[in-house]
Enzyme design. Structure first.
Site, PDB file in Angstrom:
ATOM      1  N   THR A   6      -8.903   6.701  -1.879  1.00  0.00           N
ATOM      2  CA  THR A   6      -9.731   6.223  -1.952  1.00  0.00           C
ATOM      3  C   THR A   6     -11.101   7.750  -2.092  1.00  0.00           C
ATOM      4  O   THR A   6     -12.339   7.337  -2.064  1.00  0.00           O
ATOM      5  CB  THR A   6     -10.125   5.038  -1.421  1.00  0.00           C
ATOM      6  OG1 THR A   6      -9.567   5.013   0.092  1.00  0.00           O
ATOM      7  CG2 THR A   6      -9.410   4.098  -1.373  1.00  0.00           C
ATOM      8  N   LYS A  17       0.687  14.541   0.417  1.00  0.00           N
ATOM      9  CA  LYS A  17      -0.172  14.908   0.201  1.00  0.00           C
ATOM     10  C   LYS A  17      -1.025  16.414  -0.125  1.00  0.00           C
ATOM     11  O   LYS A  17      -1.879  16.973  -1.088  1.00  0.00           O
ATOM     12  CB  LYS A  17      -1.589  14.416   1.014  1.00  0.00           C
ATOM     13  CG  LYS A  17      -1.673  13.123   1.559  1.00  0.00           C
ATOM     14  CD  LYS A  17      -2.449  12.656   2.650  1.00  0.00           C
ATOM     15  CE  LYS A  17      -2.481  10.925   2.668  1.00  0.00           C
ATOM     16  NZ  LYS A  17      -3.342  10.382   1.906  1.00  0.00           N
ATOM     17  N   LYS A  69      -8.506  13.936   4.258  1.00  0.00           N
ATOM     18  CA  LYS A  69      -7.586  13.404   4.121  1.00  0.00           C
ATOM     19  C   LYS A  69      -6.611  13.086   5.661  1.00  0.00           C
ATOM     20  O   LYS A  69      -6.309  14.629   6.521  1.00  0.00           O
ATOM     21  CB  LYS A  69      -6.795  12.993   3.473  1.00  0.00           C
ATOM     22  CG  LYS A  69      -6.087  14.183   2.607  1.00  0.00           C
ATOM     23  CD  LYS A  69      -5.661  13.907   0.836  1.00  0.00           C
ATOM     24  CE  LYS A  69      -6.291  14.018  -0.010  1.00  0.00           C
ATOM     25  NZ  LYS A  69      -6.940  12.803  -0.811  1.00  0.00           N
ATOM     26  N   ARG A  70      -5.624  12.263   6.014  1.00  0.00           N
ATOM     27  CA  ARG A  70      -4.725  12.441   7.063  1.00  0.00           C
ATOM     28  C   ARG A  70      -3.780  13.520   6.140  1.00  0.00           C
ATOM     29  O   ARG A  70      -3.287  14.401   5.536  1.00  0.00           O
ATOM     30  CB  ARG A  70      -3.325  11.021   7.159  1.00  0.00           C
ATOM     31  CG  ARG A  70      -4.294  10.427   7.564  1.00  0.00           C
ATOM     32  CD  ARG A  70      -5.147  10.405   8.693  1.00  0.00           C
ATOM     33  NE  ARG A  70      -3.778  10.307  10.153  1.00  0.00           N
ATOM     34  CZ  ARG A  70      -2.833   9.815  11.023  1.00  0.00           C
ATOM     35  NH1 ARG A  70      -3.782   8.678  11.674  1.00  0.00           N
ATOM     36  NH2 ARG A  70      -2.047   9.969  11.379  1.00  0.00           N
ATOM     37  N   LYS A  83     -15.047   8.537  -3.390  1.00  0.00           N
ATOM     38  CA  LYS A  83     -16.219   9.222  -3.472  1.00  0.00           C
ATOM     39  C   LYS A  83     -16.612  10.330  -2.832  1.00  0.00           C
ATOM     40  O   LYS A  83     -17.862  10.472  -3.507  1.00  0.00           O
ATOM     41  CB  LYS A  83     -15.921   8.760  -1.251  1.00  0.00           C
ATOM     42  CG  LYS A  83     -15.263   7.611  -0.458  1.00  0.00           C
ATOM     43  CD  LYS A  83     -14.526   7.642   0.796  1.00  0.00           C
ATOM     44  CE  LYS A  83     -13.730   6.121   0.850  1.00  0.00           C
ATOM     45  NZ  LYS A  83     -12.876   6.203   2.409  1.00  0.00           N
ATOM     46  N   HIS A 109       0.565  -1.928   0.029  1.00  0.00           N
ATOM     47  CA  HIS A 109       0.265   0.210  -0.079  1.00  0.00           C
ATOM     48  C   HIS A 109       0.665   1.526   0.053  1.00  0.00           C
ATOM     49  O   HIS A 109       0.059   2.554   0.449  1.00  0.00           O
ATOM     50  CB  HIS A 109      -0.909  -0.344   1.315  1.00  0.00           C
ATOM     51  CG  HIS A 109      -2.318  -1.070   1.635  1.00  0.00           C
ATOM     52  ND1 HIS A 109      -3.336  -0.578   0.529  1.00  0.00           N
ATOM     53  CD2 HIS A 109      -2.104  -1.829   1.699  1.00  0.00           C
ATOM     54  CE1 HIS A 109      -4.394  -1.435   0.819  1.00  0.00           C
ATOM     55  NE2 HIS A 109      -4.144  -3.304   1.702  1.00  0.00           N
TER      56      HIS A 109
HETATM   57  C1  NBG Z   1      -2.420   3.681   1.987  1.00  0.00           C
HETATM   58  C2  NBG Z   1      -2.519   4.981   0.425  1.00  0.00           C
HETATM   59  C3  NBG Z   1      -3.387   5.057   0.345  1.00  0.00           C
HETATM   60  C4  NBG Z   1      -4.437   4.014   0.176  1.00  0.00           C
HETATM   61  C5  NBG Z   1      -4.470   3.196   0.849  1.00  0.00           C
HETATM   62  C6  NBG Z   1      -5.385   1.922   0.933  1.00  0.00           C
HETATM   63  C7  NBG Z   1      -1.377   3.565   3.256  1.00  0.00           C
HETATM   64  C8  NBG Z   1       0.403   2.412   4.279  1.00  0.00           C
HETATM   65  N1  NBG Z   1      -1.184   3.155   2.565  1.00  0.00           N
HETATM   66  O1  NBG Z   1      -3.170   5.582  -1.161  1.00  0.00           O
HETATM   67  O2  NBG Z   1      -1.591   5.786   1.165  1.00  0.00           O
HETATM   68  O3  NBG Z   1      -5.093   4.697  -1.355  1.00  0.00           O
HETATM   69  O4  NBG Z   1      -3.652   2.360   1.559  1.00  0.00           O
HETATM   70  O5  NBG Z   1      -4.939   1.032   0.077  1.00  0.00           O
HETATM   71  O6  NBG Z   1      -2.018   3.571   4.710  1.00  0.00           O
END
Ligand code: NBG
Length: 847
Positions: free
Chosen positions: A676, A574, A568-569, A680, A377
């Site tokens: 994601t 980002k 988002k975080r 949404k 991820h």
């Molecule tokens: C996160 C990514 C996102 C991705 C999500 C779900 C982690 C390690 N990765 O871009 O930063 O959408 O995983 O796949 O949290």
């Protein structure tokens, strides 16, 4: 359910259906059930019941109906001897259960009526639910979306994770700064889970190993642990949409094997006697916020081993209970590693097979390797897990031995394929020996899995040329891509009921389970009446969010302005700061007297920063500083407003996505694995302003370049610029507006005159700019200009909004799960039929 036919004096009266009190779904039965639960479970008379009592009474009413489906499902899975998916994830960010379950079970309307018939405000009960925040962000939420799709698609599946007592912290904003407060999701009890102490597992930690020969002359290793901890499973039913199938989410809670150390107790050391209990329970105490500088690493490693070991032992238990032999384990379970967090499971399954069940290495390896799949991820080096060798040896001495053996055999294979390539061996080894010794978990995961995938096309491709390049060269056939998806049930039907109802009115309801059906909305983009209603719904959603903002932050926002949202975080890659640079640009333009050219906007931000991530926390402070100045400057005449929504979470997301006009997806190209939230937003009719990163690329392909605001460097351009000594100062010096904007951040305008507060931001931007904000600044400003122009032609904007929704079919998690099932797991659906269960008869107690 049974039928009573009343026959009286030879006159036949119509059949009366009498519902079972605990499973019936008529308004009358539901009403009675809620009243009963209030009395018998909460122990309250209606007139003294608190809102939480009422919520609990309703939740138990729903759970009863779920349990019926759940047990039916378990029974039929076992009868049919199915192959099941086991999704191992350190995080499941589920969000509130209540409405989601009501929608999935098709009883939302009746329940609303029943609640209202009891004179209780339904919305109030919905708001009463504390959400289980057992995840940080995208990765945990993805796991939750996948659980929803697995259930909806009738795939036998168990989600395995940790029942953290404290999930992600609650964020409050004080003087513009983020303050973290512990999460209290379990404070009032959790009606959705059922503990199963009878399936408690033992987990060993620490100690040492001893080798000896058994009676057959075979070398065996015994692990003599220093500590043993119990894992107690808590099960939550996961409903599918309009299907009986209800899967299990099994989360493990750590407990001490005995509550008291009696020796200490007898010597009068009472606190000492409970200490062991405290230490054991620490393991499932708290979710680690990601991006945290790693301290307390030992506990984190213990958490990972704890839940993986419990889960694998549980699978073996189920397997044996089904009368199966260990040799067929991989035929019955497809285990997916959600990132490397559970990857120690590869060594653990080997240990269980070899040490506990005396299997030979080769056979054990065959089974293990066929069992696991690994999803990567992230490419961010700091998020690629490595464990200090010594720490690992202390916590998991036996696993270290097994890993060394796996590594040895693996390196032999590499040597054979690439002779005389020492550098390659060093790069690929599970043990990093370039400096201090580490265990590279992504290498273990790659070696021990039969399939490896990334989460969007670009990301999966980068995995093969970047972090796992050598592995790709060795086993290209193992690698693949599954682009992420999100569940349209929670993110459309539950979050945006008006829009969903309007879509269903127009094209029927099939889109909810087959999102590609949304395509049928395309022709309606040209229908003025349709557009009008579409715009009204968006506006209504904006009014709701505006009310929320007013209530929670006191800021009045204009529902007719562009709702420009970044939730988002908080993370540097980002680039929330790039967004802020634009906000200040617009502010200066208005101050310069160009107000009439500026299209009114509301900038909405939300997101948590890891408590130890200073830069991310400082960005929050800056957003709030900018908000203070702009929102209170009379010269701005309310043309622009800035709001930071505290404590962004699933619940809040459900209000935000439906109200957004513009979705900010502006990460540095090549850094966001997928994203994601981008999906949404687009599903709820927001247009995207974004870079060619992660799933943005595929979203743009689907919705059409003309319906997407693209800007910025591409991944190869980013790399080129980096390689050619990127100098952010060049951009600062040559772009006057950019210079003014950055100077404003530094000169105290947004920090009550202090030049110190934001100095680290200015310094980072001008001297390093790791994430290339300055390089992308002008392109971003230009793209934002195109957004403003487009918004002025409201009708065209709405057309684009409709086309975005119509073309989002690909991004349903149903599609993603089908790809996993077909390409990685090889599992088939089993349609469960709802049957009357006799609760008295023993049916099956395997799960
Ligand atoms: C996160 C990514 C996102 C991705 C999500 C779900 C982690 C390690 N990765 O871009 O930063 O959408 O995983 O796949 O949290």
């Amino acid at each position: 359910m049974f039928e009573v036919t009343v026959v009286e004096k030879n006159v036949k009266v119509p059949t009366v259906v009498v519902e079972d009190d605990r499973t019936g779904t008529s308004v009358e039965t539901l009403k009675r059930a809620i009243a009963d639960n209030l009395f018998y479970i909460q122990g309250k008379f209606p007139d003294v019941a608190t809102r939480n009592d009422q919520y609990m009474a309703l939740a138990y009413t729903v759970r009863d109906r779920l349990v019926h489906r759940w047990l039916t499902t378990t029974k039929q899975f076992i009868k049919n001897d199915v192959r099941a998916v086991c999704y191992l994830s350190a995080e499941f960010l589920l969000g509130p259960h209540l409405v989601n379950n009501l929608v999935n079970m098709g009883i939302l309307e009746n329940v609303k009526k029943a609640v209202e018939a009891l004179n209780i405000d339904f919305e109030m009960l919905v708001n009463q639910e504390e959400e289980p925040g057992l995840g940080n962000g995208g990765l945990g939420r993805l796991a939750a979306c996948y659980m929803d799709s697995l259930a909806t698609l009738n795939i036998p599946a168990i989600g395995y994770g940790i029942r953290y007592e404290f999930g992600i912290f609650e964020q409050v904003i004080k003087d513009g700064w983020q303050i973290e407060i512990t999460d209290k999701w379990l404070h009032f009890g959790n009606p959705w889970e059922i503990p199963r102490p009878e399936h408690t597992m033992e987990v060993q930690l620490g100690g040492h190993t001893e080798g000896n020969y058994d009676a057959n002359g075979r070398y065996r290793v015994r692990w003599i642990p220093a500590r043993v901890i119990n894992g107690v499973p808590y099960d939550t039913p996961i409903s599918g949409y309009k299907t009986t199938n209800t899967n299990t989410l099994r989360l493990w809670k750590a407990e001490a094997p005995e509550s008291f150390n009696f020796k200490a107790f007898n010597t009068g050391d009472y606190t000492g006697s409970v200490q062991e209990k405290m230490f054991s329970e620490n393991i499932s105490k708290v979710l680690y916020p990601n991006d945290e500088p790693i301290q307390g690493r030992q506990l984190r490693l213990e958490q990972q081993y704890f839940f993986t070991s419990c889960s694998l032992q549980d699978m073996i238990r189920i397997h044996f209970a089904n009368g199966q032999k260990l040799e067929t384990f991989h035929e019955k379970f497809a285990v997916q590693l959600n990132d490397t967090h559970p990857s120690v499971g590869i060594a653990e399954l080997m240990r269980l097979l070899i040490d506990v069940y005396a299997m030979e290495w080769d056979e054990a390896w065959e089974i293990t390797h066929k069992t696991f799949g690994y999803t990567n991820h992230t490419l961010m080096p700091e998020a690629l897990e490595k464990w200090e060798y010594d720490l690992f040896a202390t916590v998991l001495p036996r696993h270290l031995e097994i890993i060394l053996e796996i590594n040895q055999r693996f390196l032999d294979e590499v040597r054979e394929k690439f002779p005389n390539d020492e550098a390659r061996l060093k790069r690929m080894s599970i043990i990093d020996e370039t400096g201090r010794k580490f265990i590279r978990m992504a290498h273990l995961a790659s070696i021990g899995s039969h399939a490896i995938n990334g989460v969007a096309e670009l990301h999966s491709q980068l995995v093969t040329v970047d972090v796992l390049k050598d592995f790709y060269e060795l086993w290209p056939e193992k690698f693949g891509n599954v682009t992420n998806g999100v569940t349209p049930r929670r993110w459309m039907v539950v979050s945006n009921p008006e829009l969903s109802a309007f879509i269903s009115e127009t094209i029927g309801e099939d889109w909810i389970c087959d999102l590609t059906q949304l395509k049928r909305l395309e022709p309606f983009a040209n229908d003025p009446a349709f557009r009008k209603r579409w715009a009204e719904i968006k506006h209504q959603n904006k009014v709701h969010l505006a009310t929320y903002i007013k209530m929670h932050s006191g800021i009045t926002v204009d529902s007719n302005s562009i709702f420009d949202v970044q939730v988002k975080r908080m993370h540097e890659y980002k680039r929330q700061l790039l967004n802020v640079l634009y906000v200040i640009t617009l502010y200066l333009q208005i101050k310069d007297g160009h107000a009439k050219d500026v299209c009114p906007r509301t900038f909405i931000f939300g997101g948590k920063a890891a408590p130890g991530y200073a830069m991310a926390k400082l960005s929050i402070k800056l957003i709030n500083g900018v908000a203070d100045v702009i929102n209170n400057d009379p010269e701005i005449k309310n043309k622009i407003k800035v709001a930071f929504l505290a404590d962004y979470c699933v619940k809040l997301g459900q209000q935000v996505y439906p109200a957004a006009d513009l979705s900010e997806q502006i990460s540095t190209a090549g850094k966001e694995a997928s994203g994601t939230g981008n999906m949404k937003f687009a599903m709820n009719g927001a247009l995207t302003i974004g870079t060619l990163d992660g799933a943005n690329i595929e979203i743009r392909e689907e919705v059409g370049a003309e319906n997407f605001f693209l800007f910025g460097l591409t991944d190869p351009e980013v790399k080129d610029l980096k390689a050619n000594n990127y100098r952010p100062l060049d951009y600062y010096e040559s772009n006057e507006m950019l210079r003014r904007v950055i100077d404003k951040i530094g000169d105290g305008t947004f920090s009550e005159g202090s030049r110190q507060v934001f100095a680290p931001i200015v310094d980072s931007l001008l001297n390093r700019d790791e994430w290339m904000l300055l390089a992308d600044y002008q392109a971003f400003v230009d793209a934002q200009g195109r957004v403003s122009d487009a918004y002025k032609h409201k009708d065209e904007w709405i057309k684009m909004s409709i086309l975005n929704v119509a073309r989002m079919g690909k991004f349903s998690s149903d599609r993603a799960i089908k790809e996993y099932c077909d390409n990685i797991w090889n599992v088939k659906p089993l349609k469960v039929v709802l049957e009357d269960l006799d609760p008295v008869a023993a049916v099956c107690a395997i799960y």
